[in-house]
Write a protein that holds these residues in place. Structure first.
Motif, PDB file in Angstrom:
ATOM      1  N   PHE A  81     -16.112  -0.702  30.507  1.00  0.00           N
ATOM      2  CA  PHE A  81     -16.935   0.508  30.479  1.00  0.00           C
ATOM      3  C   PHE A  81     -16.058   1.650  30.070  1.00  0.00           C
ATOM      4  O   PHE A  81     -15.170   2.046  30.825  1.00  0.00           O
ATOM      5  N   TRP A 114     -17.104  18.942  26.468  1.00  0.00           N
ATOM      6  CA  TRP A 114     -15.921  18.461  25.731  1.00  0.00           C
ATOM      7  C   TRP A 114     -16.310  17.337  24.769  1.00  0.00           C
ATOM      8  O   TRP A 114     -16.051  17.396  23.570  1.00  0.00           O
ATOM      9  N   PHE A 131     -11.157   1.617  30.138  1.00  0.00           N
ATOM     10  CA  PHE A 131     -10.245   1.251  29.046  1.00  0.00           C
ATOM     11  C   PHE A 131      -9.036   2.183  28.950  1.00  0.00           C
ATOM     12  O   PHE A 131      -7.918   1.794  29.279  1.00  0.00           O
ATOM     13  N   HIS A 155     -10.123   8.432  21.594  1.00  0.00           N
ATOM     14  CA  HIS A 155     -10.387   9.678  20.862  1.00  0.00           C
ATOM     15  C   HIS A 155      -9.115  10.171  20.177  1.00  0.00           C
ATOM     16  O   HIS A 155      -9.141  10.558  19.007  1.00  0.00           O
ATOM     17  N   ALA A 210     -15.620   5.615  28.327  1.00  0.00           N
ATOM     18  CA  ALA A 210     -16.142   6.872  27.787  1.00  0.00           C
ATOM     19  C   ALA A 210     -15.419   7.218  26.490  1.00  0.00           C
ATOM     20  O   ALA A 210     -15.570   8.305  25.947  1.00  0.00           O
ATOM     21  N   GLY A 211     -14.618   6.272  26.013  1.00  0.00           N
ATOM     22  CA  GLY A 211     -13.922   6.459  24.733  1.00  0.00           C
ATOM     23  C   GLY A 211     -14.860   6.141  23.573  1.00  0.00           C
ATOM     24  O   GLY A 211     -16.064   6.362  23.649  1.00  0.00           O
ATOM     25  N   LEU A 246      -8.708  19.483  23.822  1.00  0.00           N
ATOM     26  CA  LEU A 246      -7.950  18.639  24.757  1.00  0.00           C
ATOM     27  C   LEU A 246      -7.182  19.506  25.755  1.00  0.00           C
ATOM     28  O   LEU A 246      -7.207  19.264  26.971  1.00  0.00           O
ATOM     29  N   LYS A 260     -20.901   6.579  33.928  1.00  0.00           N
ATOM     30  CA  LYS A 260     -20.807   5.152  33.581  1.00  0.00           C
ATOM     31  C   LYS A 260     -21.816   4.331  34.381  1.00  0.00           C
ATOM     32  O   LYS A 260     -22.322   3.333  33.896  1.00  0.00           O
TER      33      LYS A 260
HETATM   34  N1  LIG Z   1     -12.579  14.258  23.133  1.00  0.00           N
HETATM   35  C1  LIG Z   1     -12.058  13.503  24.099  1.00  0.00           C
HETATM   36  C2  LIG Z   1     -12.829  13.087  25.197  1.00  0.00           C
HETATM   37  C3  LIG Z   1     -12.227  12.290  26.154  1.00  0.00           C
HETATM   38  N2  LIG Z   1     -10.934  11.929  26.042  1.00  0.00           N
HETATM   39  C4  LIG Z   1     -10.286  11.057  27.061  1.00  0.00           C
HETATM   40  O1  LIG Z   1     -10.873   9.775  27.006  1.00  0.00           O
HETATM   41  C5  LIG Z   1     -10.910   9.190  28.297  1.00  0.00           C
HETATM   42  C6  LIG Z   1     -12.189   8.418  28.456  1.00  0.00           C
HETATM   43  O2  LIG Z   1     -12.099   7.077  28.231  1.00  0.00           O
HETATM   44  P1  LIG Z   1     -12.169   5.918  29.402  1.00  0.00           P
HETATM   45  O3  LIG Z   1     -11.945   4.650  28.616  1.00  0.00           O
HETATM   46  O4  LIG Z   1     -11.049   6.225  30.370  1.00  0.00           O
HETATM   47  O5  LIG Z   1     -13.517   5.964  30.028  1.00  0.00           O
HETATM   48  C7  LIG Z   1     -10.934  10.358  29.281  1.00  0.00           C
HETATM   49  O6  LIG Z   1     -10.123  10.083  30.405  1.00  0.00           O
HETATM   50  C8  LIG Z   1     -10.471  11.568  28.475  1.00  0.00           C
HETATM   51  O7  LIG Z   1      -9.253  12.090  28.937  1.00  0.00           O
HETATM   52  C9  LIG Z   1     -10.201  12.325  24.952  1.00  0.00           C
HETATM   53  O8  LIG Z   1      -8.995  11.956  24.848  1.00  0.00           O
HETATM   54  N3  LIG Z   1     -10.772  13.123  23.993  1.00  0.00           N
END
Ligand SMILES: Nc1ccn([C@@H]2O[C@H](COP(=O)(O)O)[C@@H](O)[C@H]2O)c(=O)n1
Length: 284
Positions: free
Chosen positions: A159, A109, A46, A64, A161-162, A85, A209
């Motif tokens: 999928f 993190w 995403f 995030h 990680a957000g 960050l 993932k």
């Molecule tokens: N505290 C955080 C942790 C992660 N991130 C960013 O989110 C992105 C993950 O999302 P995807 O949809 O790409 O899976 C990851 O690339 C991190 O840079 C964040 O901003 N803050």
């Protein structure tokens, strides 16, 4: 250059497109067309894949960041989240470090950031407002991507990680949260009064993932009849079809080319994925 690129999918000749082995890409696409669009599914990351990396020279927020920068977070916690960050994002995109080396740091993190967010007692009913007030932007061409997949009954699995609740709100507000879209992400756990108390289930970060997918095998059984996957990602954790290379381009280009079939360098649009999709569904 292969004929299919010039005649059928001219977008593959765009300057942003890089391929290690164009002939192999041609073969894959032709075999996918032969198998039919009812054997295809799209799996996508995403943040920075379906959403823009930057707009007018300014970075766009991740799920995030939408929360981190919002009025739901105290100034002290905003500072802490910013420090996290600034510490961990450079590690995430550091091509000189291995995934094994980075993985525990990424878990650190996400865990620290989620702990801070939980302390803020965020209210569920305010999420839609902070998304509306944010600078979140889907990539140009998102409407065609989501609508075309829906019209052709092609599943779109996101999928991320957000944060699932934020992600869903972004696509709902854009009017493209169609029934063929399924989201696997980190979801917030609210109490009966609608206040954030924890995050649900196993943490999903950029390097696990695949495990997340395996935990959802029930859902994946349904998709076994669709073995042809168009996969969109922006990190080496998102492998392996089309990769958006947004940041630290020169340092990371070779590893992206080794891992993804098609790499889009500094391309803020969905023009190429859309062209592939139109080709695969016989609309080109
Ligand atoms: N505290 C955080 C942790 C992660 N991130 C960013 O989110 C992105 C993950 O999302 P995807 O949809 O790409 O899976 C990851 O690339 C991190 O840079 C964040 O901003 N803050």
């Amino acid at each position: 250059m292969c004929r299919i690129f010039n005649v059928k999918i001219p977008e593959l000749s765009n300057p942003s497109v890089c391929m290690r082995d164009p002939h192999r890409v041609q073969e894959i696409l032709q075999s996918m067309v032969k198998a039919g669009s009812n054997t295809v599914q799209v799996i996508s990351d995403f943040d920075m894949t379906l959403t823009r990396f930057a707009y007018n020279g300014k970075r766009c927020p991740t799920c995030h960041n939408i929360l981190d920068n919002s009025k739901l977070i105290s100034n002290d916690c905003k500072e802490e989240l910013k420090k996290l960050l600034n510490t961990y994002y450079p590690i995430e995109i550091d091509s000189s470090r291995s995934i094994e080396d980075k993985l525990p740091l990424m878990v650190e993190w996400w865990t620290k950031a989620h702990e801070i967010l939980v302390q803020q007692e965020i209210r569920k009913d305010l999420l839609a407002i902070v998304v509306r007030e944010s600078d979140a932007m889907l990539r140009e061409g998102y409407q065609l991507l989501f609508d075309h997949l829906y019209e052709h009954s092609i599943p779109l699995l996101i999928f991320s990680a957000g944060i699932g609740d934020i992600l869903e709100e972004v696509i709902r507000q854009a009017g493209v949260f169609h029934p063929n879209v399924k989201v696997f992400s980190n979801y917030m756990d609210f109490d009966e009064t609608g206040v954030l108390r924890a995050f649900k289930g196993e943490l999903i970060h950029i390097y696990n993932k695949r495990e997340g997918a395996l935990l959802n095998t029930g859902h994946f059984q349904e998709l076994r009849t669709r073995p042809n996957v168009l996969l969109l990602g922006d990190s080496l954790g998102d492998l392996t079809m089309i990769g958006f290379l947004n940041d630290k381009v020169e340092e990371r280009k070779q590893s992206y080319l080794d891992s993804y079939d098609i790499v889009l360098v500094k391309d803020e649009t969905l023009e190429v994925p859309n062209a592939l999709l139109l080709y695969l569904t016989g609309n080109k």
